[in-house]
Design an enzyme around this catalytic site. Structure first.
Site, short mmCIF file in Angstrom:
data_model
loop_
_atom_site.label_atom_id
_atom_site.label_comp_id
_atom_site.label_asym_id
_atom_site.label_seq_id
_atom_site.Cartn_x
_atom_site.Cartn_y
_atom_site.Cartn_z
N GLY A 16 0.82 -1.21 0.00
CA GLY A 16 0.00 0.00 0.00
C GLY A 16 0.85 1.26 0.00
O GLY A 16 0.52 2.26 0.65
N GLY A 18 1.29 3.28 -2.44
CA GLY A 18 0.56 4.35 -3.10
C GLY A 18 -0.38 5.06 -2.13
O GLY A 18 -0.47 6.29 -2.11
N TYR A 54 -5.35 -8.23 -15.45
CA TYR A 54 -4.66 -9.29 -14.70
C TYR A 54 -3.23 -8.86 -14.41
O TYR A 54 -2.64 -9.23 -13.41
CB TYR A 54 -4.63 -10.60 -15.51
CG TYR A 54 -5.97 -11.26 -15.57
CD1 TYR A 54 -6.51 -11.90 -14.45
CD2 TYR A 54 -6.71 -11.26 -16.74
CE1 TYR A 54 -7.74 -12.51 -14.49
CE2 TYR A 54 -7.95 -11.86 -16.80
CZ TYR A 54 -8.47 -12.49 -15.68
OH TYR A 54 -9.70 -13.08 -15.72
N GLU A 141 6.81 8.42 -5.65
CA GLU A 141 6.76 7.02 -5.25
C GLU A 141 7.53 6.19 -6.27
O GLU A 141 7.27 6.27 -7.47
CB GLU A 141 5.30 6.55 -5.19
CG GLU A 141 5.19 5.08 -4.82
CD GLU A 141 3.79 4.50 -5.03
OE1 GLU A 141 2.82 5.26 -5.26
OE2 GLU A 141 3.67 3.26 -4.98
N GLY A 353 -15.18 -2.23 -20.72
CA GLY A 353 -14.48 -3.44 -21.12
C GLY A 353 -14.15 -3.43 -22.59
O GLY A 353 -14.47 -2.49 -23.33
N CYS A 380 -19.24 3.37 -20.39
CA CYS A 380 -18.49 3.16 -21.62
C CYS A 380 -18.97 1.90 -22.37
O CYS A 380 -20.00 1.97 -23.03
CB CYS A 380 -17.00 3.14 -21.34
SG CYS A 380 -16.07 3.58 -22.82
N ARG A 461 -12.48 3.38 -28.24
CA ARG A 461 -12.29 3.58 -29.68
C ARG A 461 -13.62 3.73 -30.41
O ARG A 461 -13.70 4.36 -31.45
CB ARG A 461 -11.60 2.36 -30.31
CG ARG A 461 -10.19 2.21 -29.92
CD ARG A 461 -9.49 1.16 -30.78
NE ARG A 461 -8.29 0.73 -30.08
CZ ARG A 461 -7.18 1.46 -30.02
NH1 ARG A 461 -7.11 2.60 -30.64
NH2 ARG A 461 -6.13 1.04 -29.34
N HIS A 506 -16.00 8.03 -18.47
CA HIS A 506 -15.69 7.36 -17.21
C HIS A 506 -15.75 8.38 -16.08
O HIS A 506 -14.69 8.84 -15.61
CB HIS A 506 -14.29 6.76 -17.26
CG HIS A 506 -14.14 5.62 -18.21
ND1 HIS A 506 -14.29 4.31 -17.83
CD2 HIS A 506 -13.86 5.59 -19.54
CE1 HIS A 506 -14.10 3.53 -18.87
NE2 HIS A 506 -13.85 4.27 -19.93
N GLU A 508 -16.11 8.00 -13.09
CA GLU A 508 -15.47 7.51 -11.85
C GLU A 508 -14.08 8.10 -11.65
O GLU A 508 -13.60 8.22 -10.54
CB GLU A 508 -15.41 5.98 -11.81
CG GLU A 508 -14.61 5.30 -12.92
CD GLU A 508 -15.42 5.06 -14.19
OE1 GLU A 508 -16.53 5.63 -14.30
OE2 GLU A 508 -14.93 4.33 -15.07
N1 GLN Z 1 -14.38 -1.41 -26.00
C1 GLN Z 1 -15.07 -0.17 -26.09
C2 GLN Z 1 -14.35 0.83 -26.98
O1 GLN Z 1 -13.18 0.71 -27.22
C3 GLN Z 1 -15.34 0.41 -24.72
C4 GLN Z 1 -14.11 0.77 -23.94
C5 GLN Z 1 -14.39 1.03 -22.49
O2 GLN Z 1 -15.34 0.50 -21.93
N2 GLN Z 1 -13.56 1.80 -21.84
O3 GLN Z 1 -14.95 1.76 -27.48
#
Ligand code: GLN
Length: 546
Positions: A16, A18, A54, A141, A353, A380, A461, A506, A508
Site C-alpha cells: 500500500g 501508493g 490481470y 513514489e 471493457g 463506456c 475507440r 468514465h 469515476e
Molecule cells: N471497447 C469499447 C471501446 O473501445 C469500450 C471501452 C471502455 O469500456 N472503456 O470503445
C-alpha cells in the site's frame, strides 16, 4: 524551491505504498502546504494502457489523456488535485526518450549509459513536475520493491537527487512490513532491518520508516527499528490495517508522520484542518442505510480491476449517509446461470471493457434492468452494450451489434470513428482524456449534473453510430449528452424508466471522497430509493399474507 519526498518499499510488494504516499499528501495539504505526487514505474511499457487488468489492475486516465498506473487514482482522490501525464514515468518512457535523443545526435561522440544519461532523464522528469506544479512538496513514489533489478536506475537517480538539491530539500521514506509470528506471538523487525540495509547499500538512508503491521508496534519495537536502521525514534511510524483506505491519513497523523516531514523541512507549525476528512471517514464507518448494487464485468474477481468504480460508488454512498454493498457479478457466469444472480440488487452497473468475452451476460443484465425498472448505469462499454440491447429488443434490429465484436453485423449501432479505422498503433490511440459534453435541458443527465456543460474523461475507440439516432429516438431512447464539436453521442437515457443512463465517459475517474461524481451520486440515490420501495413492497406483501 520545492522539497522532495521519495517513497520506497521493502520486504514485500502490495504494502500500500501508493496509499501511504497519497495519505501523506493529504496530511500536508490539510496543513495548507501545496503538494504534487508522481509515480516512477520500473516496467518497460511506455504506459499502463496496453496492459490487461490481470497484469496491472485498472488503467487510470488523467485529464490530459494519459493511461496511467492506478496509484494516480489514489493520489487524485487523496490530494484532490488533477495530475497529468508527467506524473507517471516508466522505464519505457525514459529509455525511449534517451534513445530518441541518441538517434538525433544529442550525444554525438559519447557512450550513452545508465549513469548519467538514464538517471539524468529520470531526474529531469521529477524536476518537471516540481516546475509545472509549483508545489511546495513533491512526493515521488518508486514502484516495486527495493532489491528488484528493474528499479535500480530509479533508486540511483533519487540517491543523486539529494546531492543535487541538498539534504534539507530531500526526504526518503521507506515502507516495510513488520510481520507477526504466531508461535512466539512476536512482531519481527528483521525483514525491515534487511530491507533498510539493502537501501543503504545503494546509498539511500531513510529519514522515516512506515511499518505495516497487523498488531500495534510497541515502543520497544519502534526503538529497536530506530536504532538498527539509524532513523529518529519519532520517524518510525506504524500503519495499521484500516477498515477504509480513507482512514489511513488519520492513522498516520496520529503517528506523527506529517510532523516528522515538517520538522525535516523546517516548514514550521502549520495549522491542521482535517475536519471534512474526519467527518467523511466517520460517515463511512456509520452508514444509516445499506444498498446492494451489482457490478457486472469480466474481471470482478480481481480486486483492483474496477478500483475507481468501486471508490466512486463508495463516495456516492457516503454523500447519502449510506453504504454500498457491491455484488460482483462475473458476466460469463451470468451468461451461464441467468439473471437470478441479480435477485435482490437495487442497482445494476455494467462495467467498461473490451472484446467479446462476457458480453452476453452484460446484455442480459441490461435487459433485466430495463424491463424490471431497476436503476442502471452503463459505463463506456456498458453504455455501448445498452445501445446494442435496445437496438435488438426494442427497435427490432436483429443481430444489431458493435463492430468491435461483430464487424459484419447488419446493424452496426456502435462503430469505429473514421480516424480509428485503419489504426496500426495500439498504444495511446483511443479517444483519451477529458472531452466536453453538452446536456439536453431537463434530461435526467442535466438534473443529475445540475448544469448543462460538463466534462468527463474518456478511454475508448468505438462510438454510437448516428445513422441509428432516428429509430432509437422514435422507440423512446433519449440522447441527452453530446460532444458537439465532433457530433458524438455521449449520454443515453430512457425517460420511461426511473433511472436508466449510459455514458460513453468514465465519470469515476473524477470522483473524490468528499466530492462524488454526479452520475454516481444520482445512480446510488436512485438505487436507495428502489431499495426502500422494494422493502415497503415486501412489507405490504407480508401484511397481506398475515
Ligand atoms: N471497447 C469499447 C471501446 O473501445 C469500450 C471501452 C471502455 O469500456 N472503456 O470503445
Amino acid at each position: 524551491m520545492s522539497r522532495f519526498i521519495f517513497f520506497t518499499g521493502g520486504v514485500v510488494s502490495s504494502l500500500g505504498k501508493g496509499i501511504a504516499a497519497a495519505s501523506l499528501g493529504r496530511l500536508l495539504k490539510s496543513r495548507g502546504i501545496s503538494v504534487s505526487i508522481q509515480k516512477l514505474d520500473p516496467y518497460i511499457n511506455t504506459d499502463a494502457g496496453t496492459m490487461n487488468p490481470y497484469q496491472h489492475g485498472e488503467v487510470f486516465v488523467t485529464e490530459d489523456g494519459a493511461e496511467t498506473d492506478l496509484d494516480l487514482g489514489h493520489y487524485e482522490r487523496f490530494i484532490d488535485e488533477n495530475l497529468t501525464r508527467l506524473h507517471n514515468v516508466t522505464t519505457g518512457q525514459i529509455y525511449g526518450a534517451v534513445i530518441e535523443q541518441e538517434r538525433r545526435g544529442a550525444y554525438l561522440g559519447g557512450t550513452v549509459q545508465v549513469i548519467p544519461h538514464i538517471t539524468n532523464e529520470i531526474k529531469d522528469r521529477i524536476k518537471q513536475v516540481a516546475l509545472q506544479s509549483q508545489a511546495e512538496v513533491c512526493i515521488i513514489e518508486v514502484g516495486g520493491t527495493v532489491g528488484d533489478i528493474e528499479s535500480l536506475p530509479f533508486l540511483e537517480a533519487i540517491r543523486q537527487f539529494r546531492h543535487d538539491v541538498g539534504d534539507d530539500h530531500v526526504m526518503y521514506v521507506h515502507l516495510t512490513l513488520v510481520p507477526h509470528l504466531g508461535a512466539p506471538d512476536e512482531l519481527k523487525t528483521k525483514p525491515t532491518q534487511h530491507s533498510v540495509r539493502e537501501l543503504r547499500a545503494i546509498g539511500i538512508t531513510p529519514d522515516a520508516i512506515i511499518c505495516r503491521a497487523e498488531y500495534p508496534l510497541t515502543q520497544d519495537i519502534k526503538e529497536k527499528i530506530a536504532l538498527f536502521c539509524d532513523v529518529k525514534r519519532s520517524a518510525v511510524v506504524q500503519s495499521r490495517d484500516a477498515q477504509s483506505i480513507y482512514q489511513v491519513p488519520l492513522n498516520l497523523e496520529a503517528e506523527g508522520l506529517a510532523e516528522a516531514v515538517c520538522q525535516k523541512f523546517n516548514l514550521g507549525d502549520r495549522p491542521l484542518d482535517l475536519d471534512e476528512w474526519r467527518s467523511m471517514v466517520r460517515r463511512i464507518a456509520r452508514p444509516k442505510e445499506r444498498v446492494r448494487i451489482a457490478l457486472v464485468g469480466k474481471y470482478v474477481e480481481l480486486k483492483d480491476a474496477y478500483i475507481s468504480i468501486n471508490e466512486a460508488l463508495g463516495h456516492a454512498a457516503v454523500a447519502h449517509h449510506a453504504a454500498v454493498d457491491i455484488v460482483r457479478i462475473d458476466s460469463e457466469t451470468l451468461e451461464e446461470r441467468g439473471v437470478e444472480l441479480l435477485t435482490g440488487v437495487s442497482g445494476i452497473l455494467v462495467a467498461p471493457g473490451f472484446g467479446a468475452r462476457g458480453i452476453k451476460g452484460k446484455l442480459l443484465a441490461i435487459r433485466h434492468a430495463r424491463e424490471n425498472r431497476i436503476p442502471f448505469l452503463g459505463i463506456c462499454y456498458g453504455m455501448q452494450l445498452a445501445c446494442v440491447e435496445f437496438a435488438r429488443n426494442v427497435c427490432g434490429l436483429e443481430n444489431a451489434h458493435t463492430t468491435e465484436v461483430e464487424p459484419e453485423t447488419p446493424h452496426p449501432v456502435i462503430d469505429f470513428m473514421e480516424n480509428q479505422r485503419n489504426l496500426k498503433v495500439m498504444g495511446g490511440t483511443m479517444r483519451l482524456g477529458a472531452y466536453p459534453c453538452s446536456l439536453e435541458p431537463g434530461s435526467l443527465a442535466h438534473r443529475t449534473y445540475g448544469q448543462l456543460e460538463i466534462s468527463e474523461r474518456h478511454r475508448h475507440r468505438f462510438e454510437f453510430n448516428n445513422a441509428y439516432r432516428e429509430i432509437f429516438e422514435r422507440k423512446g431512447l433519449r440522447f441527452s449528452g453530446h460532444y458537439r464539436a465532433a457530433g458524438l453521442v455521449e449520454i443515453i437515457e430512457l425517460p420511461s424508466h426511473p433511472w436508466f443512463l449510459g455514458t460513453q465517459a468514465h465519470p469515476e475517474f473524477k470522483s473524490r471522497p468528499t466530492r462524488p461524481a454526479p452520475l454516481y451520486a444520482g445512480f446510488v440515490e436512485a438505487a436507495l430509493a428502489h431499495a426502500r420501495t422494494a422493502a415497503s413492497d415486501t412489507g405490504l406483501a407480508h401484511e397481506r399474507t398475515a
